[in-house]
Design a protein around this motif. Sequence first.
Motif, PDB file in Angstrom:
ATOM      1  N   ASP A  99       7.285   7.018  10.073  1.00 38.82           N
ATOM      2  CA  ASP A  99       7.528   5.817  10.883  1.00 38.82           C
ATOM      3  C   ASP A  99       6.263   5.019  11.181  1.00 38.82           C
ATOM      4  O   ASP A  99       6.163   4.347  12.215  1.00 38.82           O
ATOM      5  CB  ASP A  99       8.238   6.165  12.196  1.00 38.82           C
ATOM      6  CG  ASP A  99       9.621   6.748  11.975  1.00 38.82           C
ATOM      7  OD1 ASP A  99      10.254   6.366  10.973  1.00 38.82           O
ATOM      8  OD2 ASP A  99      10.058   7.590  12.779  1.00 38.82           O
ATOM      9  N   ILE A 100       5.270   5.100  10.296  1.00 38.10           N
ATOM     10  CA  ILE A 100       4.040   4.321  10.417  1.00 38.10           C
ATOM     11  C   ILE A 100       3.752   3.644   9.078  1.00 38.10           C
ATOM     12  O   ILE A 100       3.906   4.264   8.020  1.00 38.10           O
ATOM     13  CB  ILE A 100       2.841   5.209  10.795  1.00 38.10           C
ATOM     14  CG1 ILE A 100       3.075   5.921  12.124  1.00 38.10           C
ATOM     15  CG2 ILE A 100       1.545   4.399  10.870  1.00 38.10           C
ATOM     16  CD1 ILE A 100       2.014   6.959  12.449  1.00 38.10           C
ATOM     17  N   VAL A 101       3.322   2.391   9.130  1.00 35.84           N
ATOM     18  CA  VAL A 101       2.834   1.716   7.927  1.00 35.84           C
ATOM     19  C   VAL A 101       1.345   2.042   7.784  1.00 35.84           C
ATOM     20  O   VAL A 101       0.556   1.799   8.699  1.00 35.84           O
ATOM     21  CB  VAL A 101       3.028   0.188   8.008  1.00 35.84           C
ATOM     22  CG1 VAL A 101       2.433  -0.484   6.770  1.00 35.84           C
ATOM     23  CG2 VAL A 101       4.508  -0.161   8.140  1.00 35.84           C
ATOM     24  N   ILE A 102       0.989   2.612   6.645  1.00 34.89           N
ATOM     25  CA  ILE A 102      -0.396   2.977   6.357  1.00 34.89           C
ATOM     26  C   ILE A 102      -0.900   2.103   5.213  1.00 34.89           C
ATOM     27  O   ILE A 102      -0.352   2.134   4.108  1.00 34.89           O
ATOM     28  CB  ILE A 102      -0.528   4.447   5.935  1.00 34.89           C
ATOM     29  CG1 ILE A 102       0.110   5.382   6.967  1.00 34.89           C
ATOM     30  CG2 ILE A 102      -1.992   4.796   5.666  1.00 34.89           C
ATOM     31  CD1 ILE A 102      -0.698   5.598   8.194  1.00 34.89           C
ATOM     32  N   GLY A 103      -1.940   1.309   5.467  1.00 44.54           N
ATOM     33  CA  GLY A 103      -2.577   0.518   4.426  1.00 44.54           C
ATOM     34  C   GLY A 103      -3.940   1.107   4.106  1.00 44.54           C
ATOM     35  O   GLY A 103      -4.797   1.216   4.990  1.00 44.54           O
ATOM     36  N   CYS A 104      -4.123   1.522   2.864  1.00 47.95           N
ATOM     37  CA  CYS A 104      -5.375   2.137   2.408  1.00 47.95           C
ATOM     38  C   CYS A 104      -6.104   1.144   1.519  1.00 47.95           C
ATOM     39  O   CYS A 104      -5.540   0.673   0.526  1.00 47.95           O
ATOM     40  CB  CYS A 104      -5.083   3.426   1.652  1.00 47.95           C
ATOM     41  SG  CYS A 104      -6.491   4.162   0.808  1.00 47.95           S
ATOM     42  N   LEU A 105      -7.363   0.817   1.863  1.00 53.43           N
ATOM     43  CA  LEU A 105      -8.065  -0.227   1.122  1.00 53.43           C
ATOM     44  C   LEU A 105      -9.479   0.167   0.743  1.00 53.43           C
ATOM     45  O   LEU A 105     -10.123   0.976   1.420  1.00 53.43           O
ATOM     46  CB  LEU A 105      -8.125  -1.518   1.943  1.00 53.43           C
ATOM     47  CG  LEU A 105      -8.932  -1.464   3.234  1.00 53.43           C
ATOM     48  CD1 LEU A 105      -9.775  -2.731   3.403  1.00 53.43           C
ATOM     49  CD2 LEU A 105      -7.997  -1.308   4.431  1.00 53.43           C
ATOM     50  N   TYR A 106      -9.924  -0.417  -0.368  1.00 50.62           N
ATOM     51  CA  TYR A 106     -11.305  -0.324  -0.805  1.00 50.62           C
ATOM     52  C   TYR A 106     -11.779  -1.749  -1.058  1.00 50.62           C
ATOM     53  O   TYR A 106     -11.592  -2.311  -2.134  1.00 50.62           O
ATOM     54  CB  TYR A 106     -11.420   0.538  -2.066  1.00 50.62           C
ATOM     55  CG  TYR A 106     -12.801   0.597  -2.647  1.00 50.62           C
ATOM     56  CD1 TYR A 106     -13.902   0.863  -1.846  1.00 50.62           C
ATOM     57  CD2 TYR A 106     -13.012   0.400  -4.002  1.00 50.62           C
ATOM     58  CE1 TYR A 106     -15.179   0.911  -2.389  1.00 50.62           C
ATOM     59  CE2 TYR A 106     -14.279   0.448  -4.551  1.00 50.62           C
ATOM     60  CZ  TYR A 106     -15.363   0.705  -3.732  1.00 50.62           C
ATOM     61  OH  TYR A 106     -16.629   0.746  -4.274  1.00 50.62           O
ATOM     62  N   LEU A 107     -12.349  -2.345  -0.023  1.00 50.88           N
ATOM     63  CA  LEU A 107     -12.763  -3.742  -0.098  1.00 50.88           C
ATOM     64  C   LEU A 107     -13.981  -3.865  -1.011  1.00 50.88           C
ATOM     65  O   LEU A 107     -14.843  -2.986  -1.016  1.00 50.88           O
ATOM     66  CB  LEU A 107     -13.082  -4.243   1.314  1.00 50.88           C
ATOM     67  CG  LEU A 107     -12.989  -5.750   1.545  1.00 50.88           C
ATOM     68  CD1 LEU A 107     -12.375  -6.033   2.906  1.00 50.88           C
ATOM     69  CD2 LEU A 107     -14.343  -6.410   1.453  1.00 50.88           C
ATOM     70  N   PRO A 108     -14.079  -4.936  -1.804  1.00 52.30           N
ATOM     71  CA  PRO A 108     -15.199  -5.077  -2.740  1.00 52.30           C
ATOM     72  C   PRO A 108     -16.559  -5.012  -2.054  1.00 52.30           C
ATOM     73  O   PRO A 108     -16.737  -5.493  -0.935  1.00 52.30           O
ATOM     74  CB  PRO A 108     -14.967  -6.454  -3.368  1.00 52.30           C
ATOM     75  CG  PRO A 108     -13.504  -6.687  -3.244  1.00 52.30           C
ATOM     76  CD  PRO A 108     -13.097  -6.031  -1.954  1.00 52.30           C
TER      77      PRO A 108
END
Length: 257
Positions: A99-108
């Motif tokens: 029940d959680i939105v997880i956004g995983c990012l590797y910004l340039p």
Amino acid sequence: MRIATYNVNGINGRLPVLLRWLEETKPNIVCLQELKAPEEKFPLQAINDAGYNAIWHGQKSWNGVAILARGMEIKELRRVLPGDPEDSHSRYIEAWINDIVIGCLYLPNGNPAPGPKFDYKLQWFERFNIHAQELFSSGLPVILTGDFNVIPTELDAYKPERWVDDALFRPETRVAFQKLMKQGWTDAIRKLYPGQTIYTFWDYFRNAYGRDAGLRIDHFLLSPLIDKRLKSAGVDRHVRGWEKSSDHGPVWIEIED
């Protein structure tokens, strides 16, 4: 529930380090960056044997992101940051877990700056900010985490004067991050440790780890519903000192179930 982010800097080359850390700390959800492996080379069997389900977006030699979950279903929401159909970099993956939105990012990274790589960094950042605003406005419980390649303030760098021309600390980068934060996100580490020197990255050169000459570039941003549940946060700094470890340390938060 413990949620962690870790730039592994090559998942196959550093798999023993990753598995050792997973066994030691047993986080419930893990976001990984810089897999540096194509789709078919992701070590799924080893991850499954460690007790984790996984989704991932790989790319040969560069980039790559993944989300792991221990004993929980992962519903993938997207694996490409919207806004540029020509962008082939594997830098973002998003899922619905517990029940959680997880956004995983590797910004340039954006270096050298100025130049085309820095332009791409800012363009990617603008796309990310637009998507983050949509997530925030949804009112859902959201966590955005990963390697942002942003030094937000002078407190987040050892000898910040040495970084003034670097893409991670240039004014344009910090303005983009401030624009993101003004949407209403909570920086978990800074909420709990507002004036403390905390680093998440130590270069391989000049004994940076031994001198604690680091940067804070891996961040947890929380929407209000998650912010209310935040209990603790920290960096597993000692992992950076393990043999053949990444130049990043794992960062984690604990939230109430």
